[in-house]
Design a protein around this motif. Structure first.
Motif, PDB file in Angstrom:
ATOM      1  N   ASN A  97      -4.627 -10.467   0.942  1.00 31.27           N
ATOM      2  CA  ASN A  97      -4.445  -9.169   1.597  1.00 31.27           C
ATOM      3  C   ASN A  97      -2.976  -8.753   1.681  1.00 31.27           C
ATOM      4  N   ASP A  98      -2.093  -9.679   1.342  1.00 34.79           N
ATOM      5  CA  ASP A  98      -0.660  -9.409   1.455  1.00 34.79           C
ATOM      6  C   ASP A  98       0.050  -9.386   0.110  1.00 34.79           C
ATOM      7  N   ILE A  99      -0.711  -9.271  -0.975  1.00 36.63           N
ATOM      8  CA  ILE A  99      -0.104  -9.179  -2.298  1.00 36.63           C
ATOM      9  C   ILE A  99       0.828  -7.969  -2.347  1.00 36.63           C
ATOM     10  N   GLY A 100       1.953  -8.131  -3.014  1.00 35.87           N
ATOM     11  CA  GLY A 100       2.933  -7.052  -3.068  1.00 35.87           C
ATOM     12  C   GLY A 100       2.411  -5.813  -3.777  1.00 35.87           C
ATOM     13  N   ALA A 101       3.051  -4.687  -3.486  1.00 33.82           N
ATOM     14  CA  ALA A 101       2.652  -3.403  -4.070  1.00 33.82           C
ATOM     15  C   ALA A 101       3.616  -3.002  -5.184  1.00 33.82           C
ATOM     16  N   THR A 102       3.124  -2.163  -6.091  1.00 32.01           N
ATOM     17  CA  THR A 102       3.953  -1.591  -7.148  1.00 32.01           C
ATOM     18  C   THR A 102       4.164  -0.110  -6.881  1.00 32.01           C
ATOM     19  N   VAL A 103       5.411   0.283  -6.769  1.00 27.84           N
ATOM     20  CA  VAL A 103       5.776   1.693  -6.591  1.00 27.84           C
ATOM     21  C   VAL A 103       6.426   2.150  -7.893  1.00 27.84           C
ATOM     22  N   TYR A 104       5.883   3.168  -8.523  1.00 29.09           N
ATOM     23  CA  TYR A 104       6.424   3.638  -9.796  1.00 29.09           C
ATOM     24  C   TYR A 104       7.537   4.662  -9.568  1.00 29.09           C
TER      25      TYR A 104
END
Length: 235
Positions: free
Chosen positions: A115-122
């Motif tokens: 649930n805490d996997i990092g996010a990708t912001v483009y």
């Protein structure tokens, strides 16, 4: 600083490198690449590793390394970059390289909860924003013609916007940024620069360094901003 180099494409190694980078960084990381397909796939593998630690990435995609270094420095954000130059290479800045190497050696990676996997912001407009910041700060004009050696890197994307803003003409060599063939050597660039009627030369090396050549002298810069400060004083 270069943290990885391999003559062969090894996504498993790049994923492990990403896990080490994410473990050490503990913050948002700017991530970019050069124009080769192998760099795109290598960056994906590295990103998987970074995200697995819960670290968020800001993906700028295709960008010259020297521009990403300036962008990261001004944002106060670490960076990770994958490129091809006589093999697959990875460069980081703003992250302790010795810590990365120690984490890789000990395999002491952070394991994020699903649930805490990092996010990708483009961030696809990173290069445009970088150039706009330059154009807001610098308005001087440069007369003459420059020989630019892009060394098959995305530095070719800086032109023609850069030279049009500052008013000089440009001829570009080694502009095939998707090619895996080695660029023409420096001796070719220097011979052409001295033989033909150029006022100065720029040579963008893959590791994020630009060489400024004029009247037989060479100066190196690790920043486009520093290069432009020098051009403003000397041209």
């Amino acid at each position: 600083m270069e943290v990885y180099s391999s003559p062969k494409f090894n996504p498993e190694e790049l994923a492990l490198l990403g896990r080490a980078i994410g473990t050490v960084a503990h913050d948002t990381i700017l991530v970019g690449r050069d124009g080769r397909a192998i760099s795109r796939y290598g960056k994906r593998a590295m990103v998987v590793g970074i995200l697995s630690t819960g670290t968020t990435i800001m993906d700028v995609r295709l960008i010259p390394l020297i521009a990403l270094k300036d962008l990261a420095l001004r944002r106060g954000t670490p960076l990770a970059y994958v490129y091809y130059h006589e093999g697959v290479r990875a460069y980081v800045s703003g992250i302790d390289v010795e810590e990365i190497e120690e984490v890789l050696k000990s395999r002491s990676f952070i394991e994020a909860n699903p649930n805490d996997i990092g996010a990708t912001v483009y961030y696809p407009n990173a290069l445009d924003d970088f150039l706009q910041d330059i154009f807001k700060r610098y308005s001087f004009k440069v007369d003459g013609k420059a020989l630019v050696d892009a060394m098959n890197t995305p530095a070719v994307l800086l032109f023609p916007r850069l030279n049009e803003h500052f008013g000089f003409d440009v001829e570009i060599i080694n502009d095939m940024m998707t090619s895996y063939l080695p660029p023409k050597p420096k001796s070719v660039f220097l011979h052409k620069l001295s033989k033909d009627n150029y006022d100065f030369g720029l040579r963008f090396r893959p590791e994020g360094i630009v060489e400024f050549h004029r009247d037989g002298e060479e100066v190196e810069f690790d920043s486009v901003w520093k290069l432009l400060d020098h051009m403003k004083k000397t041209l």
